[in-house]
Design an enzyme around this catalytic site. Structure first.
Site, PDB file in Angstrom:
ATOM      1  CE  LYS A   1      68.572  30.264  39.936  1.00 18.69           C
ATOM      2  NZ  LYS A   1      68.980  29.321  40.988  1.00 18.69           N
TER       3      LYS A   1
ATOM      4  CD  GLU B   1      48.359  18.263  46.762  1.00 17.67           C
ATOM      5  OE1 GLU B   1      49.359  17.655  46.317  1.00 17.67           O
ATOM      6  OE2 GLU B   1      48.301  18.763  47.895  1.00 17.67           O
TER       7      GLU B   1
ATOM      8  CG  HIS C   1      21.813  50.113  50.749  1.00 18.56           C
ATOM      9  ND1 HIS C   1      22.785  49.491  49.996  1.00 18.56           N
ATOM     10  CD2 HIS C   1      20.703  50.132  49.980  1.00 18.56           C
ATOM     11  CE1 HIS C   1      22.290  49.166  48.816  1.00 18.56           C
ATOM     12  NE2 HIS C   1      21.024  49.533  48.783  1.00 18.56           N
TER      13      HIS C   1
ATOM     14  CB  SER D   1      19.957  47.212  46.838  1.00 22.39           C
ATOM     15  OG  SER D   1      20.427  48.377  46.229  1.00 22.39           O
TER      16      SER D   1
ATOM     17  CG  ASP E   1      25.843  48.591  51.271  1.00 27.80           C
ATOM     18  OD1 ASP E   1      25.090  48.354  52.238  1.00 27.80           O
ATOM     19  OD2 ASP E   1      25.433  48.933  50.139  1.00 27.80           O
TER      20      ASP E   1
ATOM     21  CD  GLU F   1      58.430  30.942  41.414  1.00 24.77           C
ATOM     22  OE1 GLU F   1      57.686  30.919  40.421  1.00 24.77           O
ATOM     23  OE2 GLU F   1      59.652  31.192  41.336  1.00 24.77           O
TER      24      GLU F   1
END
Ligand code: NAG
Ligand code: NAG
Ligand code: NAG
Ligand code: NAG
Ligand code: NAG
Length: 595
Positions: A253, A295, A394, A537, A442, A267
């Site tokens: 189930k 919804e 950094h 970065s 970071d 579930e």
């Protein structure tokens, strides 16, 4: 059998017929039925064991939306305080005899004080009576369910049609069993004439049956039977799925869209779903009837995507009760504050395919900012709304706060375009656990200085949405990295480039001992042709959901040898820092669905 009175004579042949077909209605043998169910193939191939170890329930906002009277903090739905509810609504009465201004206020109060349940809409009169009971024919635990609604004089039996574990779990809560129901077996009809029963429909999250939707069904119907949970009658552990709340359910189930556990834990960790259920890409099975019902049930929104205009706002029969609490719940949801993010103001036509990074145009990446330090662009950053930019730790130092200039709408820093704006920085917030040698945590926030107090916006910029759950995007999802970083061969780049990369499941194999899965994620292409490189970065790795809403999924952090497939780019996993960001910038700025 009772002697039928005159009024119910017309039912006699039918009743006799029912008695004749007793084999279908015979005494429940649910022990036997459990054995039969456990013959189903074990559901282990449906289940994601790593996810199960995280012990998700209906209160895990990594997996499901919180109720409108709850808020998501640290991955768990916690109670709101009643005053945090929307004011609009009608009065409701609680079982403690107190009336509340709105259903939301009662539910948030109940969240803190579980004994005060919903009783009915309107004022408390002291006269209303709601009752759930089991009608037993024999000595065992199987019973026919009877309900006395506040609006009805008499109690009525519940119809079998539409009856299931979802409803039975709620009924057993009313009957005082916190783990809900064990089973919903067929039960013999009592020897009395009943030509009407109550059809009940619940979502399974109700704490009392009176919050469900009731309609009358006329004519002779089969009736709903229920056995509430009893540990000694539950399937043995080796044949069971173990729910987080301690309940054991038949293994077959799990992942069928039905919340058998009551806490939904059966579930929430599914690689696929069985039966009439829909698989959210976040690994959650929901009932098929929630698909395209207007919804959003999957946090990923896929249950409401590709409906082809076929959203069917549920046209249910009128509820017997004066106020439909499911409708009220949806209305409260619609009254919660919303914010806009991740949607570009004007869509640009799709550019040519990415090979080694494509040229960006103004408006393509309206959340991308450039951080200038010294005489060039030192790092990228991401606008997240208000006065705030996210970047890599950094990239910045608190001591240099006055030397940074943040550019938005910048494309080429040699030939600046007219749309660009800049801001100075007020404050640099570096994550307190940032480790410069391992690149853990970071992440940093920059608070921008605004020309005036009112104006906490970046013209032309659109904030990227912040992901609150690590389950919003899955491995292999295609995402986009952008920046002014160096190209292969360390060539300097002056204009904003972007490229498509896919999310990679587990980078420990590429960076043994250096990859921390909770805090980092990685992405790349099979041939390494697209990658983040030096100078990118702090910039964004963004992913789009099914509705084309853009999320900041990663921040360019580190990697080795740009553009080599055996060294994918490593990014800060932004979902892990949702609460950290919220603490600094204010939750309302970044919370899309529920404050
Ligand atoms: C409450 O909501 C209803 C329906 O949306 C609306 O008509 C009404 O004006 C609202 N009342 C208040 C006080 O906001
Ligand atoms: C559970 O079932 C056992 C055996 O059928 C029974 O002895 C016991 O009383 C039941 N417990 C409850 C709480 O109903
Ligand atoms: C960074 O991590 C390394 C390796 O775990 C550790 O030795 C070092 O103390 C850490 N540094 C900081 C500042 O936490
Ligand atoms: C990731 O891969 C490493 C090495 O291949 C392995 O030890 C680790 O268990 C994996 N982690 C997950 C969560 O799959
Ligand atoms: C998302 O964008 C793609 C490509 O631009 C488009 O084909 C698709 O229709 C969009 N989907 C939605 C839900 O807007």
């Amino acid at each position: 059998m009772q002697v039928p009175d005159v009024a119910s004579m017309r039912l006699l042949p039918v009743v006799l017929l029912l008695l004749c077909s007793c084999t279908r209605f015979c005494r429940p043998h649910y022990r036997k039925e459990n054995e039969k169910k456990s013959e189903l193939p074990p559901a282990s191939d449906l289940l994601d064991t790593k996810c199960l170890a995280e012990r998700h329930t209906h209160r895990s906002c990594d997996k499901v939306f919180c109720q409108p009277w709850q808020k998501c903090i640290g991955g768990t739905c916690l109670c709101k305080l009643p005053y945090q509810c929307p004011k609009n609504g009608t009065r409701v009465c609680a079982t403690n005899g107190k009336s509340f201004l709105t259903y939301c206020q009662l539910k948030s109060f109940q969240c803190l004080q579980p004994d005060s349940k919903f009783l009915n809409s309107g004022e408390c009169t002291g006269q209303e009576k709601f009752d759930v009971s089991l009608h037993h024919e024999g000595p065992d635990s199987v019973g026919l369910l009877r309900v006395k609604l506040t609006v009805l004089e008499e109690s009525m039996y519940v119809c079998k049609d539409g009856w299931g574990m979802t409803q039975a779990n709620v009924a057993c809560l009313d009957l005082g069993n916190p783990l809900g129901a064990l089973d919903t077996p067929d039960v013999a009809r009592p020897d009395i004439n009943i030509d009407e029963c109550l059809h009940v429909s619940c979502r399974g999250t109700e704490t009392s049956l009176t919050e469900c939707t009731f309609t009358r069904r006329a004519g002779v119907q089969e009736l709903a039977g229920v056995v509430c949970y009893n540990d000694s009658e539950a399937p043995p552990a080796e044949k069971a799925f173990q729910c987080v709340n301690g309940k054991r359910i038949p293994r077959g189930k799990a992942c069928d869209g039905v919340n058998d556990c009551g806490d939904q834990s059966d579930e929430l960790c599914c690689t696929r779903c069985q039966g009439a259920s829909f698989h959210c890409s976040s690994g959650v099975c929901i009932p098929q009837q929630y698909r395209c019902n207007g919804e959003r049930d999957c946090i990923t929104g896929d249950d409401e995507a590709n409906c082809g205009g076929a959203e069917r706002p549920v046209t249910s029969e009128p509820n017997l009760l004066p106020l439909d609490m499911d409708t009220e719940r949806k209305r409260i949801k619609s009254l919660l504050p919303t914010m806009s993010c991740g949607v570009k103001q004007h869509m640009h036509s799709r550019r040519k395919r990415v090979v080694g990074g494509s040229q960006a145009h103004v408006g393509d990446f309206p959340w991308q900012v450039a951080i200038k330090y010294g005489d060039g662009i030192s790092c990228g950053g991401i606008y997240i709304g208000g006065c705030w930019v996210v970047t890599a730790a950094h990239c910045v130092r608190a001591s240099r706060v006055r030397q940074y200039i943040i550019f938005s709408s910048l494309i080429d820093w040699i030939k600046p375009n007219t749309e660009l704006h800049f801001r100075l920085v007020n404050k640099v917030i570096i994550h307190e656990n940032y480790n410069g040698s391992t690149y853990q945590n970071d992440i940093a926030l920059l608070q921008l200085k605004m020309p005036s107090l009112k104006e906490c916006e970046m013209p032309g910029s659109v904030p990227a949405c912040l992901p609150w759950s690590p389950y919003l995007f899955q491995p292999n999802h295609k995402c986009i990295v952008s920046g002014w970083g160096r190209e292969k061969g360390n060539l300097r780049v002056f204009s904003l480039k972007w490229g498509e990369v896919h999310l990679i499941n587990n980078c420990s194999q590429f960076y043994p001992g250096r990859y921390f899965e909770k805090e980092m994620l990685c992405a790349g292409t099979d041939d390494g042709s697209i990658d983040a490189c030096k100078g990118d970065s702090g910039g964004p790795l963004v992913c789009q959901d099914v509705n084309n809403v853009t999320y900041l999924w990663g921040i360019v952090s580190w990697g080795e040898n740009c553009g080599k497939p055996e060294f994918p780019g490593v990014y800060t996993k932004v979902s892990n820092y949702f609460d950290w960001i919220g603490r600094h910038v204010g939750r309302s700025l970044i919370t899309q669905y529920n404050l």
